[in-house]
Write a protein that holds these residues in place. Structure first.
Motif, mmCIF file in Angstrom:
data_model
loop_
_atom_site.group_PDB
_atom_site.id
_atom_site.type_symbol
_atom_site.label_atom_id
_atom_site.label_comp_id
_atom_site.label_asym_id
_atom_site.label_seq_id
_atom_site.Cartn_x
_atom_site.Cartn_y
_atom_site.Cartn_z
ATOM 1 N N ALA A 43 0.723 -1.130 0.067
ATOM 2 C CA ALA A 43 -0.091 0.315 0.419
ATOM 3 C C ALA A 43 1.212 1.700 0.087
ATOM 4 C CB ALA A 43 -0.873 -0.073 1.032
ATOM 5 N N THR A 44 0.322 2.134 -1.043
ATOM 6 C CA THR A 44 0.952 3.754 -0.779
ATOM 7 C C THR A 44 0.142 4.723 -0.743
ATOM 8 O OG1 THR A 44 2.683 4.803 -1.929
ATOM 9 C CG2 THR A 44 1.228 2.886 -2.934
ATOM 10 N N SER A 45 0.530 5.736 -0.355
ATOM 11 C CA SER A 45 -0.179 6.882 0.004
ATOM 12 C C SER A 45 0.412 7.831 -1.673
ATOM 13 C CB SER A 45 -0.658 7.450 0.872
ATOM 14 O OG SER A 45 1.042 8.243 1.038
ATOM 15 N N SER A 46 1.008 7.406 -1.891
ATOM 16 C CA SER A 46 1.578 8.622 -2.822
ATOM 17 C C SER A 46 0.838 8.476 -4.341
ATOM 18 C CB SER A 46 2.714 8.821 -2.892
ATOM 19 O OG SER A 46 3.193 9.364 -4.611
ATOM 20 N N THR A 47 0.100 9.647 -4.971
ATOM 21 C CA THR A 47 -0.169 9.177 -6.207
ATOM 22 C C THR A 47 -0.648 10.588 -6.761
ATOM 23 O OG1 THR A 47 -1.634 8.472 -8.193
ATOM 24 C CG2 THR A 47 -2.489 8.373 -5.462
ATOM 25 N N THR A 48 -1.226 10.868 -7.823
ATOM 26 C CA THR A 48 -1.214 12.428 -8.254
ATOM 27 C C THR A 48 -3.035 12.574 -8.202
ATOM 28 O OG1 THR A 48 0.448 12.645 -10.092
ATOM 29 C CG2 THR A 48 -0.861 14.087 -9.913
ATOM 30 N N ILE A 49 -3.593 13.814 -7.825
ATOM 31 C CA ILE A 49 -5.063 14.104 -8.373
ATOM 32 C C ILE A 49 -4.876 13.987 -9.621
ATOM 33 C CG2 ILE A 49 -6.348 15.150 -7.717
ATOM 34 C CD1 ILE A 49 -5.252 16.166 -5.279
ATOM 35 N N GLU A 50 -6.065 13.313 -10.511
ATOM 36 C CA GLU A 50 -6.283 12.841 -11.929
ATOM 37 C C GLU A 50 -7.579 13.801 -12.139
ATOM 38 O OE1 GLU A 50 -4.900 9.790 -14.237
ATOM 39 O OE2 GLU A 50 -6.990 9.917 -14.051
ATOM 40 N N SER A 51 -8.670 13.895 -11.207
ATOM 41 C CA SER A 51 -10.050 15.094 -12.352
ATOM 42 C C SER A 51 -10.728 14.919 -10.253
ATOM 43 C CB SER A 51 -10.620 13.913 -13.364
ATOM 44 O OG SER A 51 -11.168 12.807 -12.344
#
Ligand code: MUC
Ligand code: MG
Length: 382
Positions: A2-10
């Protein structure tokens, strides 16, 4: 892993209009339906989150409407956040607060969606992300506001019998104050000593009317008086809190921790009504609660009559509050005839129960969302 890092896409906002089970009469408006702003967030890794911003009666209750909230999200907040790290909720909130004034309902809905998505990615419920639940169920009162005393009594008796609610809030402040007091006294007599009755005046009285009426309400056995005078009349609120034994609760007078600090310094209220929408999110609700706790002020879990998503989001925040001495009023989903989630929240034994499911623990019912959304394209020809 599990990771918390990702980009907001919409980030998408959808206004949904839902009918209520009966008319709901407050000092400033009578509701026949509720308009919810549903926020849907999508991240680059495919994870998603939902949030809700809801007000009462358009602009009748507060200065943010569903339409203005949607505009703030679509035009200002979403473009600001797209491309940012979805896992850093504090950074996203700080960015919004730096560039957009006010708009606490919109910010609350977006923060909720970020926390929901983060919970899904980490496999944790939102209350765990807030540091952990001190309670996973909480008492929920019901508001008697049909506009008719006899009907209110029948409604309360039925709800007690069904073990749904045993504390009742009466919305007063509309019309003659003496008639308001008589209505409350009638219901209190009919329901008996054991039932806690509270009243919400929604700012409708001036100080002298409040003095006279609260004295009579106290005589009638009312247990809590909410926002008897205008939001800005804090000195009057403080004088009423000092004068009466019955606790006085601030609702419209308090939004976030700054108000909490001032109200505490002024000894203006015995109890604070927390709402995620007023505070601009779950995290700021907990900051507000921390000020109350430091000042020895009681806490109450308030609502703007949100549907299931907003009510469950509120419950996650209230689960993590240092105390919740006055319970909650998270009955919003029960006032709606229908909702846009696959499973409605679990109300039983006078309480709302949270689960350990990841995120908020609610899923959108796509068919219902499509049916109730305001911008639905009607294909049928009349
Ligand atoms: C308010 O002012 O507290 C909460 C319960 C209810 O019936 O209306 C709301 C708003
Ligand atoms: Mg209130």
């Amino acid at each position: 892993p599990a990771t918390s890092s990702t980009t907001i896409e919409s980030i998408e906002s959808i206004i949904v209009d839902l009918p209520t089970i009966r008319a709901h009469q407050l000092a400033m408006t009578t509701l026949h339906r509720q308009s919810l702003v549903i926020v849907r967030l999508r991240c680059a890794d495919g994870s998603t989150g939902v949030g809700e911003a809801t007000s009462i009666g358009g602009l009748a209750y507060g200065d943010q409407s569903p339409e203005s909230t949607q505009l703030a999200i679509d035009t200002y907040l979403a473009p600001l956040l797209i491309g940012q790290d979805a896992g850093n909720v504090n950074a996203a909130m700080a960015l919004m607060n730096r560039h957009v004034q006010g708009q606490s309902y919109a910010k609350s809905a977006i923060e909720t969606a970020l926390l929901d998505a983060l919970g899904h990615r980490l496999g944790q419920p939102v209350h765990a992300l807030l540091g952990g639940a001190l309670r996973t169920s909480m008492p929920v009162l019901w508001t008697l506001a049909s506009g008719d005393s006899a009907r209110d009594v029948d409604e309360a008796l039925g709800l007690m019998e069904a073990r749904r609610h045993r504390v009742f809030k009466l919305k007063i402040g509309k019309g003659d104050p003496a008639a308001n007091v008589a209505h409350v006294a009638h219901i209190k007599r009919a329901l008996g000593d054991e039932v806690l009755i509270t009243v919400d005046v929604n700012q409708a009285w001036d100080e002298t009317t409040a003095q006279r009426s609260i004295a009579a309400l106290e005589q009638a056995g009312v247990g809590l008086v909410e926002q008897p005078v205008a939001r800005r009349h804090r000195a009057a609120l403080a004088r009423l809190a000092a004068r009466f034994d019955v606790p006085i609760m601030a609702d419209e007078s308090i939004n976030g921790p700054e108000d909490a600090l001032e109200l505490a310094q002024e000894a203006a209220a015995d109890v604070f009504a927390l709402k995620i929408s007023k505070a601009g999110g779950l995290l700021n609700t907990l900051r507000t609660a921390a000020v109350a706790e430091a000042a020895g002020i009681g806490l109450y879990g308030g609502t703007l009559l949100e549907g299931s998503i907003g009510s469950i989001a509120s419950a996650h925040a209230f689960a993590a509050c240092p105390q919740l001495r006055w319970g909650t009023e998270l009955f919003g989903p029960l006032l709606l005839k229908d909702d846009i989630v696959t499973a409605r929240p679990d109300f039983r034994d006078f309480e709302l129960h949270l689960t350990q499911a990841p995120g908020l623990g609610v899923s959108v019912d796509e068919d219902k969302l499509a049916f109730y959304r305001r911008d639905r394209q009607r294909t049928a020809v009349a």
